[in-house]
Write an enzyme that holds these catalytic residues in place. Sequence first.
Site, PDB file in Angstrom:
ATOM      1  N   GLY A  15       0.784  -1.390  -0.042  1.00 35.13           N
ATOM      2  CA  GLY A  15      -0.114  -0.063  -0.010  1.00 35.13           C
ATOM      3  C   GLY A  15       0.643   1.314   0.023  1.00 35.13           C
ATOM      4  N   SER A  21       1.607   8.447   2.552  1.00 34.80           N
ATOM      5  CA  SER A  21       1.111   7.083   2.957  1.00 34.80           C
ATOM      6  C   SER A  21       1.768   6.679   4.168  1.00 34.80           C
ATOM      7  CB  SER A  21       1.322   6.173   1.957  1.00 34.80           C
ATOM      8  OG  SER A  21       1.129   6.306   0.621  1.00 34.80           O
ATOM      9  N   ILE A  22       0.779   5.907   5.185  1.00 29.89           N
ATOM     10  CA  ILE A  22       1.190   5.369   6.188  1.00 29.89           C
ATOM     11  C   ILE A  22       2.211   4.380   5.922  1.00 29.89           C
ATOM     12  CG2 ILE A  22       0.702   4.088   8.339  1.00 29.89           C
ATOM     13  CD1 ILE A  22      -2.042   5.750   8.512  1.00 29.89           C
ATOM     14  N   VAL A  95      -4.353  -1.472   2.644  1.00 29.00           N
ATOM     15  CA  VAL A  95      -5.148  -1.425   1.361  1.00 29.00           C
ATOM     16  C   VAL A  95      -6.639  -1.045   1.768  1.00 29.00           C
ATOM     17  CG1 VAL A  95      -5.733  -2.835  -0.608  1.00 29.00           C
ATOM     18  CG2 VAL A  95      -3.567  -3.415   0.533  1.00 29.00           C
ATOM     19  N   TYR A 150     -10.009   1.718  11.506  1.00 28.43           N
ATOM     20  CA  TYR A 150     -10.344   2.887  12.048  1.00 28.43           C
ATOM     21  C   TYR A 150     -11.593   2.627  12.919  1.00 28.43           C
ATOM     22  CZ  TYR A 150     -11.844   7.639  11.880  1.00 28.43           C
ATOM     23  OH  TYR A 150     -12.432   9.055  12.269  1.00 28.43           O
ATOM     24  N   TYR A 160     -18.363   8.424   6.760  1.00 25.93           N
ATOM     25  CA  TYR A 160     -17.202   7.430   6.529  1.00 25.93           C
ATOM     26  C   TYR A 160     -17.793   6.357   5.241  1.00 25.93           C
ATOM     27  CZ  TYR A 160     -13.024   4.797   7.305  1.00 25.93           C
ATOM     28  OH  TYR A 160     -11.771   4.370   7.074  1.00 25.93           O
ATOM     29  N   LYS A 167     -14.213  -2.027   7.517  1.00 27.60           N
ATOM     30  CA  LYS A 167     -13.008  -2.119   8.580  1.00 27.60           C
ATOM     31  C   LYS A 167     -13.873  -2.851   9.603  1.00 27.60           C
ATOM     32  CE  LYS A 167     -10.172   0.764   7.182  1.00 27.60           C
ATOM     33  NZ  LYS A 167      -8.792   0.480   6.464  1.00 27.60           N
TER      34      LYS A 167
END
Length: 277
Positions: A15, A21-22, A95, A150, A160, A167
């Site tokens: 990702g 990007s994290i 992702v 999250y 969201y 999630k």
Amino acid sequence: MAYNLLKGKKGIIFGALNEMSIAWKVAEKCLEEGAQIVLTNTPLSIRMGKVEAFAEKNHIPLIPADATNVEDLNHLLKESMRHFGGKIDFILHSVAMSLNVRKKRSYDDLDYDFLQKTLDISAISFHKVLQCAKKLDAINEWGSVVALSYVAAQRTMYEYNDMADAKAMLESIARSFGYIYGREKKIRINTISQSPTMTTAGSGIKGFDSLVDFADRMSPLGNATAEECAGYCICLFSDLTRKITMQNLYHDGGFSSMGMSYRAMHQYNKSFDTEKD
């Protein structure tokens, strides 16, 4: 400061797109902590982002793979093991994508084909990664797999959308697969519920900048940054967390335990003062 927490360890990072990007921050931190890594993303994301330059600069293999495609995942895992000369020790799953969000379809007017893609990309791909890895026996004992989540998996968060459903599924997969992988291979699987973070994907969500500000006002420690999330991932990849598995771990400055903060209430009251003016 580096602690050599991952010295001798090998892993795959899903990702990474660009500096926002994290996953990019995690890749940087992995190298800093002594790990060897392979980077992967979809061919389109590789063309659109900057990860190819990052891989070349750091002499890291970049193997294109669609995380929803089992054939691609098997190829990725086999090539990674060939490159490392053995099994891997950790995987980051970062992702996620929702066409309903991108197309501004509200939750009560979802396109169901889009919803299927949201779930496949953002959650079911995690199951596919784990299942492919297990069938190939690709991860060493006491290895670690982490996926980014999250708080919307537990709480309704404005706009969201169907990503909240994805999630929730992601976290369920971590628990269900974590039991099997832990029992049979001593491999741990966890999710990190990160503060809202201004990544390229996050910035596409309507009102996301306001959500970031609200979470920061609510959290006693403030929002966790992408760099701080990378540090948390490193800890979970390391041998210091061998007995942590099947957990959804909040990394959000305390937001998930809050009801109302002084800063949020102060701002709320100020809005009424403005109305009087």
